[in-house]
Design an enzyme around this catalytic site. Sequence first.
Site, PDB file in Angstrom:
ATOM      1  N   CYS A   1      -6.505   2.063   2.177  1.00 53.55           N
ATOM      2  CA  CYS A   1      -7.592   1.524   1.369  1.00 53.55           C
ATOM      3  C   CYS A   1      -8.741   0.941   2.179  1.00 53.55           C
ATOM      4  O   CYS A   1      -9.552   1.693   2.710  1.00 53.55           O
ATOM      5  CB  CYS A   1      -7.043   0.526   0.359  1.00 53.55           C
ATOM      6  SG  CYS A   1      -8.187   0.195  -1.011  1.00 53.55           S
TER       7      CYS A   1
ATOM      8  N   LYS B   1      -1.387  -2.094   7.051  1.00 50.17           N
ATOM      9  CA  LYS B   1      -2.826  -2.157   6.799  1.00 50.17           C
ATOM     10  C   LYS B   1      -3.499  -3.150   7.732  1.00 50.17           C
ATOM     11  O   LYS B   1      -3.100  -4.305   7.828  1.00 50.17           O
ATOM     12  CB  LYS B   1      -3.055  -2.537   5.333  1.00 50.17           C
ATOM     13  CG  LYS B   1      -4.497  -2.511   4.867  1.00 50.17           C
ATOM     14  CD  LYS B   1      -4.547  -2.746   3.355  1.00 50.17           C
ATOM     15  CE  LYS B   1      -5.947  -2.711   2.785  1.00 50.17           C
ATOM     16  NZ  LYS B   1      -5.940  -2.835   1.310  1.00 50.17           N
TER      17      LYS B   1
ATOM     18  N   GLU C   1      -1.981   3.495  -3.234  1.00 46.01           N
ATOM     19  CA  GLU C   1      -1.641   2.201  -2.649  1.00 46.01           C
ATOM     20  C   GLU C   1      -0.828   1.341  -3.636  1.00 46.01           C
ATOM     21  O   GLU C   1      -1.156   1.255  -4.819  1.00 46.01           O
ATOM     22  CB  GLU C   1      -2.922   1.459  -2.260  1.00 46.01           C
ATOM     23  CG  GLU C   1      -2.673   0.139  -1.556  1.00 46.01           C
ATOM     24  CD  GLU C   1      -3.950  -0.609  -1.242  1.00 46.01           C
ATOM     25  OE1 GLU C   1      -3.906  -1.520  -0.400  1.00 46.01           O
ATOM     26  OE2 GLU C   1      -5.007  -0.293  -1.837  1.00 46.01           O
TER      27      GLU C   1
END
Length: 286
Positions: free
Chosen positions: A150, A113, A40
């Site tokens: 993540c 995300k 990331e």
Amino acid sequence: MKVALIQQHNTADIDDNRNRLAEKIRHLAEQGAQLIVLQELHNTLYFCQEEDVDLFNLAEPIPGPSTQFYGNLARECKVVLVTSLFERRAAGLYHNTAVVFEADGTIAGTYRKMHIPDDPGYYEKFYFTPGDLGFQPIQTSVGRLGVLVCWDQWYPEAARLMALAGAEMLIYPTAIGYDPHDDAAEQERQREAWTTVQRGHAVANGLPVVTVNRVGHEGEPLFWGSSFVAGPQGEFLYRAPKDQEAEAIVDIDMQRSEQVRRWWPFLRDRRIDQYSGLTSRFLDTE
């Protein structure tokens, strides 16, 4: 499929970070990698440890300089490449965005995300607008990739929706580490919980999981590395060390998911008529 991952320690020198990644990508491609996954926000230090408006200057448009850099690399090396960039969508509107490149260098797709944390040392809500592209796999020449990022990795709903949309693999570029104020036992509980929940996604969905984390100190957090690949029964196919850089190629049998889903037909037996409560924040029983 030969899937490669790069677990790297980053510095404040963006050009150095990118150039070291490029060298490793070329090396892995020479060894036969077909798909390469990066961690990331791999261009920079993990900048979300503080709230500073000047750090928005790190963001860039998509397409932009980084997509040109990594697209050229993907084309040169003839690999599918999963990257993670700080996207400037418009003035004052920014995302934490994964960009997947096809082996010809074109952008196969993007994912923004969805779950954005806000914890000490991880002040991401200050920087990132939650994603609005949904949980849609990205079609590539090596398969349909369910790319998440993540904090998304803690949510079984995200993994399930990717699987239901036809993902053949779950992929998590990641930046997560120890809180230095926790004792060693608590640190290890957190690292193992992080590993276990994602192996659970592999089992529950009958899909391989590829997770690539940062490693080393960047300010206060100590990123715990431990990047791994799990098969569709949660079995470890590879696990990187927690305290050093690593790069590896892992052979994944992409046909195995079909057989595992025949043994464990979780998708068949889901009670979709009874799951309406999942769209509630919490079920008040009184």
